[in-house]
Design a protein around this motif. Sequence first.
Motif, PDB file in Angstrom:
ATOM      1  N   LEU A 109      -0.102  -0.473  -5.040  1.00 32.10           N
ATOM      2  CA  LEU A 109      -0.767   0.387  -4.052  1.00 32.10           C
ATOM      3  C   LEU A 109      -1.454   1.556  -4.739  1.00 32.10           C
ATOM      4  O   LEU A 109      -0.882   2.205  -5.618  1.00 32.10           O
ATOM      5  CB  LEU A 109       0.263   0.981  -3.077  1.00 32.10           C
ATOM      6  CG  LEU A 109       0.839   0.122  -1.970  1.00 32.10           C
ATOM      7  CD1 LEU A 109       1.894   0.930  -1.225  1.00 32.10           C
ATOM      8  CD2 LEU A 109      -0.247  -0.323  -1.022  1.00 32.10           C
ATOM      9  N   HIS A 111      -3.799   5.016  -3.350  1.00 32.65           N
ATOM     10  CA  HIS A 111      -4.048   5.725  -2.087  1.00 32.65           C
ATOM     11  C   HIS A 111      -4.794   7.022  -2.338  1.00 32.65           C
ATOM     12  O   HIS A 111      -4.417   7.804  -3.205  1.00 32.65           O
ATOM     13  CB  HIS A 111      -2.692   6.006  -1.411  1.00 32.65           C
ATOM     14  CG  HIS A 111      -2.764   6.865  -0.183  1.00 32.65           C
ATOM     15  ND1 HIS A 111      -1.719   7.679   0.201  1.00 32.65           N
ATOM     16  CD2 HIS A 111      -3.730   7.037   0.748  1.00 32.65           C
ATOM     17  CE1 HIS A 111      -2.044   8.317   1.315  1.00 32.65           C
ATOM     18  NE2 HIS A 111      -3.268   7.951   1.669  1.00 32.65           N
ATOM     19  N   THR A 138       2.553   7.773  -0.371  1.00 33.80           N
ATOM     20  CA  THR A 138       1.949   6.455  -0.593  1.00 33.80           C
ATOM     21  C   THR A 138       2.988   5.348  -0.494  1.00 33.80           C
ATOM     22  O   THR A 138       2.703   4.247   0.000  1.00 33.80           O
ATOM     23  CB  THR A 138       1.274   6.415  -1.982  1.00 33.80           C
ATOM     24  OG1 THR A 138       0.324   7.470  -2.059  1.00 33.80           O
ATOM     25  CG2 THR A 138       0.582   5.094  -2.219  1.00 33.80           C
ATOM     26  N   LEU A 141       3.812   3.089   2.822  1.00 30.30           N
ATOM     27  CA  LEU A 141       3.114   1.872   3.228  1.00 30.30           C
ATOM     28  C   LEU A 141       3.780   0.628   2.659  1.00 30.30           C
ATOM     29  O   LEU A 141       3.874  -0.400   3.340  1.00 30.30           O
ATOM     30  CB  LEU A 141       1.645   1.922   2.788  1.00 30.30           C
ATOM     31  CG  LEU A 141       0.796   0.752   3.293  1.00 30.30           C
ATOM     32  CD1 LEU A 141       0.628   0.811   4.803  1.00 30.30           C
ATOM     33  CD2 LEU A 141      -0.568   0.722   2.614  1.00 30.30           C
ATOM     34  N   TYR A 168      -6.470   8.047   4.916  1.00 29.97           N
ATOM     35  CA  TYR A 168      -6.118   7.105   3.857  1.00 29.97           C
ATOM     36  C   TYR A 168      -7.283   6.193   3.502  1.00 29.97           C
ATOM     37  O   TYR A 168      -8.029   5.719   4.348  1.00 29.97           O
ATOM     38  CB  TYR A 168      -4.897   6.257   4.236  1.00 29.97           C
ATOM     39  CG  TYR A 168      -5.039   5.422   5.495  1.00 29.97           C
ATOM     40  CD1 TYR A 168      -5.696   4.195   5.481  1.00 29.97           C
ATOM     41  CD2 TYR A 168      -4.490   5.852   6.698  1.00 29.97           C
ATOM     42  CE1 TYR A 168      -5.804   3.420   6.640  1.00 29.97           C
ATOM     43  CE2 TYR A 168      -4.599   5.098   7.859  1.00 29.97           C
ATOM     44  CZ  TYR A 168      -5.251   3.876   7.810  1.00 29.97           C
ATOM     45  OH  TYR A 168      -5.362   3.126   8.961  1.00 29.97           O
ATOM     46  N   TYR A 170      -6.906   3.024   1.146  1.00 30.42           N
ATOM     47  CA  TYR A 170      -5.890   2.259   0.416  1.00 30.42           C
ATOM     48  C   TYR A 170      -6.504   1.077  -0.315  1.00 30.42           C
ATOM     49  O   TYR A 170      -7.377   0.379   0.218  1.00 30.42           O
ATOM     50  CB  TYR A 170      -4.853   1.682   1.383  1.00 30.42           C
ATOM     51  CG  TYR A 170      -3.731   2.603   1.765  1.00 30.42           C
ATOM     52  CD1 TYR A 170      -2.791   3.035   0.824  1.00 30.42           C
ATOM     53  CD2 TYR A 170      -3.579   3.025   3.079  1.00 30.42           C
ATOM     54  CE1 TYR A 170      -1.750   3.871   1.190  1.00 30.42           C
ATOM     55  CE2 TYR A 170      -2.534   3.857   3.453  1.00 30.42           C
ATOM     56  CZ  TYR A 170      -1.625   4.274   2.509  1.00 30.42           C
ATOM     57  OH  TYR A 170      -0.594   5.094   2.878  1.00 30.42           O
ATOM     58  N   ILE A 172      -4.677  -2.290  -1.870  1.00 27.33           N
ATOM     59  CA  ILE A 172      -3.401  -3.002  -1.908  1.00 27.33           C
ATOM     60  C   ILE A 172      -3.627  -4.310  -2.655  1.00 27.33           C
ATOM     61  O   ILE A 172      -4.514  -5.092  -2.279  1.00 27.33           O
ATOM     62  CB  ILE A 172      -2.900  -3.304  -0.481  1.00 27.33           C
ATOM     63  CG1 ILE A 172      -2.877  -2.030   0.369  1.00 27.33           C
ATOM     64  CG2 ILE A 172      -1.531  -3.975  -0.510  1.00 27.33           C
ATOM     65  CD1 ILE A 172      -2.744  -2.290   1.868  1.00 27.33           C
TER      66      ILE A 172
END
Length: 469
Positions: A109, A111, A138, A141, A168, A170, A172
């Motif tokens: 992740l 962020h 962070t 999540l 945010y 993000y 991922i």
Amino acid sequence: MLAELKGLNEECGVFGIWGHENAAQITYYGLQSLQHRGQEGTGIVVTDGKKLKAAKGEGLVTEVFNKKMVEELTGTSAIGHVRYSTAGESGFENVQPLLFHSQTGSLALAHNGNLVNATALKHQLEGQGSIFQTSSDTEILAHLIRRSGYSTLKDQAKNALSMIKGAYAYLIMTETEMLVALDPNGLRPLSLGKLGSSYVVASETCAFDIIGAEFVRDVLPGELLIINDEGIRSEIVSINSNMTLCAMEYVYFSRPDSDIQGINVHTARKKLGKQLAIEAPIEADVVTGVPDSSISAAIGFAEESGIPYEMGLIKNRYVGRTFIQPSQSLREQGVKMKLSAVRGVVEGKRVIMVDDSIVRGTTSLRIVRMLKDAGASEVHVVISSPPIKNPCFYGIDTSSREELIASDKSVEDIREIIGADSLTFLSVDGMLNSIGVQGEGETQGRCVACFTGKYPTEIYPEKENATAE
């Protein structure tokens, strides 16, 4: 103004690439171009389709990574991060991307932003048995994704994103795909590009220019992108999206060579300066800007006013971060080490000093004094944004009113404190007319909460009582 001096810092920048044989190397250069967004730590996570591998550390990109480290990050896709801490403490454990391993696969992740309901979610998750390894919001999540109960990462992420509130952007990543998510208000910038057949995502378009990628479009508020070897798909997570990009991205945070929502940052800052000249008709001899973020506004002010622009302040670009500061007197020398007044330009002159903002006022005081010590007969300070009266809860390190000089002091009070002959702030309307998107409502598609106190999201009790738009 110099970020390390004035105490106004963005939380971080994110970069990701999918489907390129030199993913880690490209991410390294992408992060270098985003270094202005965070200097406390940086990291890269790569995937080769079977496993995730990470390298990270505290410091600048060039301090953390060397040639060997980057070459050892073998993989065809990567995400990277540069960090300035606002939520969570400094420290290696908080450097992103965060990487988590489990029996069902790994998850990384990155962020940019800040969650306003982080405390409530942490209490809830800890009550359900979660153990947090960092103090960064962070990590929340990752726990929400793993606890969602859905079978696909896309559905897990959609469920988790529906629970978080705030700002945010993000990235991922798992072994086989990368997800990109932007909050329903689009508070932080995020853009999509292509490098050949590879997809690239970055906080700012200046990163695309560095690596030779082509800008495709801005990521939409409330949008979720799913990128894998089969291509790219887009889904809207939130139907209640309402574009309110942080106005300070144009005023201060972003690089002048970046384009945000089709608006070049340098051009926007020149417009701010031109509008400021209209609102602040001052008789003077020279206009100068505080390097680096105020130069564009100073040029705009000079063009509109007809007063010549001069380099009255010079930034020393070869002063590194200072770890040893044994006395207060040496700490106060920090401004002079990083910034110098040019006596040959300002001596005997009435100087208009253009800056982007005043946070605590201490640096403005020192620069005004510096100009007068160099012989300026008058120093008129003009600011290309309105007074910052309210804290930001979306990823900027002004989380309490006590830090903000304009929260309880008038413009005249601030003028006296910093020792200027006059002080003018740009009006909210003047700022919005310069950087706003026409037809986007009262705030023209921009978050101006730090100036007006009207926040685009609910602000939770653990943050501060505030008015939500």
